[in-house]
Design a protein around this motif. Sequence first.
Motif, PDB file in Angstrom:
ATOM      1  N   PRO A   1       0.816  -1.228   0.000  1.00 48.00           N
ATOM      2  CA  PRO A   1       0.000   0.000   0.000  1.00 48.00           C
ATOM      3  C   PRO A   1       0.846   1.271   0.000  1.00 48.00           C
ATOM      4  N   ASP A   2       1.899   1.283   0.798  1.00 47.98           N
ATOM      5  CA  ASP A   2       2.764   2.462   0.846  1.00 47.98           C
ATOM      6  C   ASP A   2       3.552   2.617  -0.452  1.00 47.98           C
ATOM      7  N   TYR A   3       3.984   1.509  -1.014  1.00 47.96           N
ATOM      8  CA  TYR A   3       4.701   1.534  -2.295  1.00 47.96           C
ATOM      9  C   TYR A   3       3.828   2.197  -3.362  1.00 47.96           C
ATOM     10  N   GLN A   4       2.575   1.834  -3.407  1.00 46.78           N
ATOM     11  CA  GLN A   4       1.667   2.394  -4.414  1.00 46.78           C
ATOM     12  C   GLN A   4       1.406   3.884  -4.161  1.00 46.78           C
ATOM     13  N   LYS A   5       1.357   4.279  -2.895  1.00 45.44           N
ATOM     14  CA  LYS A   5       1.158   5.702  -2.581  1.00 45.44           C
ATOM     15  C   LYS A   5       2.392   6.526  -2.954  1.00 45.44           C
ATOM     16  N   LEU A   6       3.571   5.957  -2.769  1.00 45.49           N
ATOM     17  CA  LEU A   6       4.800   6.662  -3.158  1.00 45.49           C
ATOM     18  C   LEU A   6       4.820   6.951  -4.650  1.00 45.49           C
ATOM     19  N   LEU A   7       4.215   6.053  -5.426  1.00 51.19           N
ATOM     20  CA  LEU A   7       4.258   6.156  -6.886  1.00 51.19           C
ATOM     21  C   LEU A   7       2.952   6.670  -7.479  1.00 51.19           C
ATOM     22  N   SER A   8       2.206   7.422  -6.694  1.00 46.82           N
ATOM     23  CA  SER A   8       0.962   7.994  -7.221  1.00 46.82           C
ATOM     24  C   SER A   8       1.258   8.879  -8.431  1.00 46.82           C
ATOM     25  N   SER A   9       0.400   8.818  -9.433  1.00 48.00           N
ATOM     26  CA  SER A   9       0.589   9.646 -10.636  1.00 48.00           C
ATOM     27  C   SER A   9       0.335  11.118 -10.341  1.00 48.00           C
ATOM     28  N   MET A  10      -0.325  11.391  -9.218  1.00 50.00           N
ATOM     29  CA  MET A  10      -0.608  12.773  -8.825  1.00 50.00           C
ATOM     30  C   MET A  10       0.352  13.171  -7.698  1.00 50.00           C
ATOM     31  N   PRO A  11       1.298  14.071  -7.960  1.00 48.99           N
ATOM     32  CA  PRO A  11       2.325  14.431  -6.971  1.00 48.99           C
ATOM     33  C   PRO A  11       1.792  14.785  -5.587  1.00 48.99           C
ATOM     34  N   PRO A  12       0.707  15.583  -5.472  1.00 47.64           N
ATOM     35  CA  PRO A  12       0.233  15.943  -4.127  1.00 47.64           C
ATOM     36  C   PRO A  12      -0.251  14.753  -3.311  1.00 47.64           C
ATOM     37  N   ARG A  13      -0.575  13.650  -3.985  1.00 49.42           N
ATOM     38  CA  ARG A  13      -1.112  12.484  -3.279  1.00 49.42           C
ATOM     39  C   ARG A  13      -0.023  11.474  -2.894  1.00 49.42           C
ATOM     40  N   ARG A  14       1.196  11.739  -3.294  1.00 49.42           N
ATOM     41  CA  ARG A  14       2.264  10.804  -2.936  1.00 49.42           C
ATOM     42  C   ARG A  14       2.507  10.819  -1.434  1.00 49.42           C
ATOM     43  N   LEU A  15       2.917   9.675  -0.916  1.00 46.37           N
ATOM     44  CA  LEU A  15       3.123   9.522   0.514  1.00 46.37           C
ATOM     45  C   LEU A  15       4.378  10.262   0.964  1.00 46.37           C
ATOM     46  N   ASN A  16       4.222  11.094   1.979  1.00 40.80           N
ATOM     47  CA  ASN A  16       5.377  11.773   2.573  1.00 40.80           C
ATOM     48  C   ASN A  16       6.252  10.722   3.248  1.00 40.80           C
ATOM     49  N   THR A  17       7.557  10.809   3.056  1.00 44.63           N
ATOM     50  CA  THR A  17       8.456   9.801   3.623  1.00 44.63           C
ATOM     51  C   THR A  17       8.359   9.742   5.148  1.00 44.63           C
ATOM     52  N   SER A  18       8.029  10.849   5.772  1.00 43.14           N
ATOM     53  CA  SER A  18       7.873  10.830   7.229  1.00 43.14           C
ATOM     54  C   SER A  18       6.691   9.939   7.620  1.00 43.14           C
ATOM     55  N   LYS A  19       5.661   9.918   6.797  1.00 43.52           N
ATOM     56  CA  LYS A  19       4.501   9.065   7.049  1.00 43.52           C
ATOM     57  C   LYS A  19       4.826   7.606   6.760  1.00 43.52           C
ATOM     58  N   LEU A  20       5.704   7.398   5.792  1.00 47.55           N
ATOM     59  CA  LEU A  20       6.128   6.032   5.485  1.00 47.55           C
ATOM     60  C   LEU A  20       6.788   5.416   6.720  1.00 47.55           C
ATOM     61  N   ILE A  21       7.643   6.164   7.378  1.00 44.79           N
ATOM     62  CA  ILE A  21       8.346   5.667   8.562  1.00 44.79           C
ATOM     63  C   ILE A  21       7.352   5.384   9.691  1.00 44.79           C
ATOM     64  N   GLU A  22       6.366   6.254   9.842  1.00 41.26           N
ATOM     65  CA  GLU A  22       5.428   6.145  10.958  1.00 41.26           C
ATOM     66  C   GLU A  22       4.399   5.039  10.774  1.00 41.26           C
ATOM     67  N   ASN A  23       3.919   4.876   9.549  1.00 40.11           N
ATOM     68  CA  ASN A  23       2.721   4.078   9.350  1.00 40.11           C
ATOM     69  C   ASN A  23       2.929   2.643   8.864  1.00 40.11           C
ATOM     70  N   SER A  24       4.003   2.393   8.180  1.00 44.83           N
ATOM     71  CA  SER A  24       4.104   1.086   7.552  1.00 44.83           C
ATOM     72  C   SER A  24       4.359  -0.031   8.555  1.00 44.83           C
ATOM     73  N   GLU A  25       3.471  -1.019   8.580  1.00 38.37           N
ATOM     74  CA  GLU A  25       3.677  -2.167   9.461  1.00 38.37           C
ATOM     75  C   GLU A  25       4.890  -2.979   9.019  1.00 38.37           C
ATOM     76  N   TYR A  26       5.358  -2.717   7.814  1.00 39.69           N
ATOM     77  CA  TYR A  26       6.531  -3.432   7.320  1.00 39.69           C
ATOM     78  C   TYR A  26       7.761  -3.168   8.188  1.00 39.69           C
ATOM     79  N   PHE A  27       7.826  -1.996   8.792  1.00 40.26           N
ATOM     80  CA  PHE A  27       8.979  -1.641   9.600  1.00 40.26           C
ATOM     81  C   PHE A  27       8.905  -2.199  11.021  1.00 40.26           C
ATOM     82  N   GLN A  28       7.849  -2.915  11.345  1.00 38.73           N
ATOM     83  CA  GLN A  28       7.701  -3.477  12.685  1.00 38.73           C
ATOM     84  C   GLN A  28       8.167  -4.932  12.659  1.00 38.73           C
TER      85      GLN A  28
END
Length: 483
Positions: free
Chosen positions: A258-285
């Motif tokens: 899910p985060d990978y797809q948000k990082l690569l959104s075709s609309m720049p304003p909708r791309r995931l902020n890297t700070s949110k990637l660190i906070e939200n991804s269960e992958y990092f747990q």
Amino acid sequence: MFKFLKGVVGGSGTGLKDLPYNIGEPYSSAWGSWTHSRGTSKDDGSLVSIFSLTGSNAQDGHLAAGRNGVKRLRTVRHPNILSFLHSTEAEIFDGATPKHTIYIVTEPVMPLSEKIKELGLEGTQRDEYYAWGLRQISKAVSFLNNDCKLVHGNVCLASVVATPTLDWKLHAFDVLSEFDGNNEGSTGPMLQYEWLVGAQYKPMELTKSDWAAIRKSPPYAIDSWGLGCLIYELFSGMKLAKTEELRNTSSIPKSLLPDYQKLLSSMPPRRLNTSKLIENSEYFQNRLVETIQFMEILSLKDSVEKDTFFRKLPNLAEQLPRPIVLKKLLPLLASALEFGSAAAPALTALLKMASWLSPEEFTAKILPTVVKLFASNDRAIRVGLLQHIDQFGESLSSQVVDEQVYPHVATGFSDTSAILRELTLKSMLILAPKLSQRTIAGSLLKYLSKLQVDEEAAIRTNTTILLGNIASHLNDGVRFLMP
């Protein structure tokens, strides 16, 4: 103002007079047109990395971008960004033709792609290590975008290197620039070297050179896309050849998708902020990330948390990737013990991990810490050292035992704790043969004579046996053996 030193290269190009480093063998890969070589300091032989970039003339566009990269790397400091040490620019003569070369000297690192092949991790252990590394790079990118309002411009596998402790660090700052945003009065050029970026790594707005859309986008938009490219290259095991390949998500872990797809959104304003990637991804747990995180903020933990953590650590270490345990966790643990932020139970974990090292590595990396711990005022640390002395005692030199270890151990002979007195006595089975006759006669025998009348019967008995062996040793002039 950043200044370049001028020098002249002689011979094969490794005799740069103004560069106080020796240039060694190059790695097989590097970012862009740079060459990444191993190196050593001419002063103390310490390891470094040396990056070099050559152009046909001083005004070469690649050199101009390289100078930007040097300036940026020199001024931007962050734990997850490559550490700058030195730089110089030289004029090299290839026959009669002069060529200009920029040199950057940094902490020793190797290309991440090569480190990954060297480690050969698979399955869960690979994913745990990737999670730790991606978290580090995400923090570096977030720092640039959110804190500094800078755009890296080419986050990808080639722009990441690995340290000897297996940390990931971001570099390749040639394209890096300030984010102009909506400031119409801004005169600073934004991403003026974006022509260095491969087409496969460019989001659509950059491919189209739509600067109006870029300036209206968040500062992290371009680098979030780059992080998506990095994730694809990591898990696919292949260099990205064209943008369309990013749609193939078969190799991306489900928890990261899910985060990978948000990082690569075709609309720049909708791309995931890297700070949110660190906070939200269960992958990092995962176990590795949580273990290293705990160790890095150890000073903030209370004694109960530390005690619980260190009692679990020996078993946990068995399950973690062995290279990361030895190169990352073990140094952290040794440092924590040495500087007093780790409790006595950490010693058991340290010695267990250290047992996986070669004898040479143990002597070089762990033994100095163990020797320093003998001076600890923490009785539990001293007890732990004596309980495990059979694991490292033979590695101690006679000089170290006589001058650094014994003076501290000897305080245990007169300790109020019977357990510590007995452990101190038993440690002499290993330590006494390494003592000088002067220390034995002038110190050890005096302590043992007092222990002959100790209130503990077992201590009195063992003291008598030890005295008999020492007397034999002194009379015969031979190394004594213990029963």
